[in-house]
Design a protein around this motif. Structure first.
Motif, PDB file in Angstrom:
ATOM      1  N   ARG A  25      30.623  36.052  43.818  1.00  0.00           N
ATOM      2  CA  ARG A  25      30.417  35.882  42.377  1.00  0.00           C
ATOM      3  C   ARG A  25      30.179  34.436  41.979  1.00  0.00           C
ATOM      4  NH1 ARG A  25      34.797  40.195  39.988  1.00  0.00           N
ATOM      5  NH2 ARG A  25      34.021  41.922  41.240  1.00  0.00           N
ATOM      6  N   LYS A  26      30.494  33.502  42.867  1.00  0.00           N
ATOM      7  CA  LYS A  26      30.256  32.088  42.576  1.00  0.00           C
ATOM      8  C   LYS A  26      28.819  31.734  42.955  1.00  0.00           C
ATOM      9  CE  LYS A  26      33.855  29.298  43.029  1.00  0.00           C
ATOM     10  NZ  LYS A  26      34.808  28.428  43.696  1.00  0.00           N
ATOM     11  N   PRO A  27      28.144  30.970  42.133  1.00  0.00           N
ATOM     12  CA  PRO A  27      26.761  30.595  42.466  1.00  0.00           C
ATOM     13  C   PRO A  27      26.729  29.627  43.649  1.00  0.00           C
ATOM     14  CG  PRO A  27      27.460  29.576  40.395  1.00  0.00           C
ATOM     15  CD  PRO A  27      28.548  30.494  40.815  1.00  0.00           C
ATOM     16  N   GLY A  28      25.794  29.892  44.560  1.00  0.00           N
ATOM     17  CA  GLY A  28      25.600  29.020  45.706  1.00  0.00           C
ATOM     18  C   GLY A  28      26.524  29.279  46.874  1.00  0.00           C
ATOM     19  N   MET A  29      27.315  30.329  46.840  1.00  0.00           N
ATOM     20  CA  MET A  29      28.277  30.598  47.904  1.00  0.00           C
ATOM     21  C   MET A  29      27.972  31.914  48.622  1.00  0.00           C
ATOM     22  SD  MET A  29      30.209  27.975  47.808  1.00  0.00           S
ATOM     23  CE  MET A  29      31.758  28.266  48.574  1.00  0.00           C
ATOM     24  N   ARG A  30      26.773  32.418  48.482  1.00  0.00           N
ATOM     25  CA  ARG A  30      26.431  33.717  49.076  1.00  0.00           C
ATOM     26  C   ARG A  30      26.429  33.669  50.603  1.00  0.00           C
ATOM     27  NH1 ARG A  30      23.552  37.321  45.085  1.00  0.00           N
ATOM     28  NH2 ARG A  30      24.925  36.961  43.325  1.00  0.00           N
ATOM     29  N   ARG A  31      25.989  32.577  51.196  1.00  0.00           N
ATOM     30  CA  ARG A  31      25.945  32.486  52.658  1.00  0.00           C
ATOM     31  C   ARG A  31      27.358  32.540  53.241  1.00  0.00           C
ATOM     32  NH1 ARG A  31      22.724  27.717  55.017  1.00  0.00           N
ATOM     33  NH2 ARG A  31      21.030  29.117  54.508  1.00  0.00           N
ATOM     34  N   GLN A  32      28.287  31.825  52.627  1.00  0.00           N
ATOM     35  CA  GLN A  32      29.666  31.838  53.098  1.00  0.00           C
ATOM     36  C   GLN A  32      30.282  33.221  52.928  1.00  0.00           C
ATOM     37  OE1 GLN A  32      28.342  29.486  51.224  1.00  0.00           O
ATOM     38  NE2 GLN A  32      28.749  27.518  52.200  1.00  0.00           N
ATOM     39  N   ALA A  33      29.942  33.889  51.839  1.00  0.00           N
ATOM     40  CA  ALA A  33      30.454  35.242  51.611  1.00  0.00           C
ATOM     41  C   ALA A  33      29.930  36.206  52.673  1.00  0.00           C
ATOM     42  CB  ALA A  33      30.076  35.727  50.215  1.00  0.00           C
ATOM     43  N   MET A  34      28.668  36.074  53.011  1.00  0.00           N
ATOM     44  CA  MET A  34      28.105  36.942  54.050  1.00  0.00           C
ATOM     45  C   MET A  34      28.742  36.669  55.405  1.00  0.00           C
ATOM     46  SD  MET A  34      26.102  39.142  52.848  1.00  0.00           S
ATOM     47  CE  MET A  34      25.436  39.722  54.380  1.00  0.00           C
ATOM     48  N   LEU A  35      28.978  35.395  55.716  1.00  0.00           N
ATOM     49  CA  LEU A  35      29.634  35.060  56.977  1.00  0.00           C
ATOM     50  C   LEU A  35      31.055  35.611  57.037  1.00  0.00           C
ATOM     51  CD1 LEU A  35      28.386  31.406  57.495  1.00  0.00           C
ATOM     52  CD2 LEU A  35      27.729  33.431  58.800  1.00  0.00           C
ATOM     53  N   MET A  36      31.745  35.597  55.904  1.00  0.00           N
ATOM     54  CA  MET A  36      33.094  36.170  55.865  1.00  0.00           C
ATOM     55  C   MET A  36      33.044  37.677  56.097  1.00  0.00           C
ATOM     56  SD  MET A  36      34.786  33.967  52.796  1.00  0.00           S
ATOM     57  CE  MET A  36      36.404  34.697  52.868  1.00  0.00           C
ATOM     58  N   LEU A  37      32.037  38.339  55.536  1.00  0.00           N
ATOM     59  CA  LEU A  37      31.898  39.782  55.759  1.00  0.00           C
ATOM     60  C   LEU A  37      31.562  40.088  57.216  1.00  0.00           C
ATOM     61  CD1 LEU A  37      30.002  40.904  52.545  1.00  0.00           C
ATOM     62  CD2 LEU A  37      32.383  41.385  53.169  1.00  0.00           C
ATOM     63  N   VAL A  38      30.744  39.253  57.840  1.00  0.00           N
ATOM     64  CA  VAL A  38      30.438  39.438  59.263  1.00  0.00           C
ATOM     65  C   VAL A  38      31.700  39.269  60.102  1.00  0.00           C
ATOM     66  CG1 VAL A  38      29.204  38.417  61.215  1.00  0.00           C
ATOM     67  CG2 VAL A  38      28.009  38.826  59.069  1.00  0.00           C
ATOM     68  N   LEU A  39      32.497  38.253  59.805  1.00  0.00           N
ATOM     69  CA  LEU A  39      33.734  38.033  60.538  1.00  0.00           C
ATOM     70  C   LEU A  39      34.718  39.186  60.338  1.00  0.00           C
ATOM     71  CD1 LEU A  39      35.347  36.182  62.357  1.00  0.00           C
ATOM     72  CD2 LEU A  39      36.128  34.976  60.319  1.00  0.00           C
ATOM     73  N   ALA A  40      34.791  39.716  59.127  1.00  0.00           N
ATOM     74  CA  ALA A  40      35.658  40.868  58.876  1.00  0.00           C
ATOM     75  C   ALA A  40      35.181  42.080  59.672  1.00  0.00           C
ATOM     76  CB  ALA A  40      35.682  41.187  57.388  1.00  0.00           C
ATOM     77  N   GLY A  41      33.875  42.272  59.753  1.00  0.00           N
ATOM     78  CA  GLY A  41      33.333  43.374  60.549  1.00  0.00           C
ATOM     79  C   GLY A  41      33.664  43.218  62.027  1.00  0.00           C
ATOM     80  N   ILE A  42      33.578  42.002  62.538  1.00  0.00           N
ATOM     81  CA  ILE A  42      33.926  41.757  63.937  1.00  0.00           C
ATOM     82  C   ILE A  42      35.406  42.052  64.187  1.00  0.00           C
ATOM     83  CG2 ILE A  42      34.174  39.920  65.662  1.00  0.00           C
ATOM     84  CD1 ILE A  42      31.581  38.718  64.480  1.00  0.00           C
ATOM     85  N   ALA A  43      36.250  41.670  63.247  1.00  0.00           N
ATOM     86  CA  ALA A  43      37.685  41.938  63.392  1.00  0.00           C
ATOM     87  C   ALA A  43      37.965  43.436  63.413  1.00  0.00           C
ATOM     88  CB  ALA A  43      38.456  41.264  62.257  1.00  0.00           C
ATOM     89  N   VAL A  44      37.296  44.181  62.541  1.00  0.00           N
ATOM     90  CA  VAL A  44      37.501  45.637  62.494  1.00  0.00           C
ATOM     91  C   VAL A  44      36.993  46.283  63.781  1.00  0.00           C
ATOM     92  CG1 VAL A  44      36.755  47.741  61.299  1.00  0.00           C
ATOM     93  CG2 VAL A  44      37.535  45.764  59.988  1.00  0.00           C
ATOM     94  N   ILE A  45      35.884  45.809  64.300  1.00  0.00           N
ATOM     95  CA  ILE A  45      35.359  46.348  65.554  1.00  0.00           C
ATOM     96  C   ILE A  45      36.335  46.077  66.699  1.00  0.00           C
ATOM     97  CG2 ILE A  45      33.532  46.060  67.277  1.00  0.00           C
ATOM     98  CD1 ILE A  45      31.587  45.720  64.897  1.00  0.00           C
TER      99      ILE A  45
END
Length: 67
Positions: A25-45
């Motif tokens: 929701r913060k402007p300019g932070m979409r890349r970091q948000a996507m990286l956090m989602l990728v890391l969360a996916g790796i943890a779940v896997i």
């Protein structure tokens, strides 16, 4: 001990998803948000690899105590 580690990993994945939603929701932070989602996916896997049974009904977590 391994169940504690897996539980903490699941909690960390949930925190990463919550943080990613907050950052999205913060402007300019979409890349970091996507990286956090990728890391969360790796943890779940990783949790799934350790806990889901194979064709014979054995999971890696269940086999730790038998050795």
């Amino acid at each position: 001990m391994i169940s504690t580690v897996l539980s903490l990993l699941v909690l960390a994945a949930l925190a990463l998803v919550a943080g990613a939603v907050w950052l999205w929701r913060k402007p300019g932070m979409r890349r970091q948000a996507m990286l956090m989602l990728v890391l969360a996916g790796i943890a779940v896997i990783n949790v799934a690899i350790w806990t889901l049974p194979d064709d014979e009904g054995r999971s890696p977590v269940g086999q730790l105590g038998t050795r």
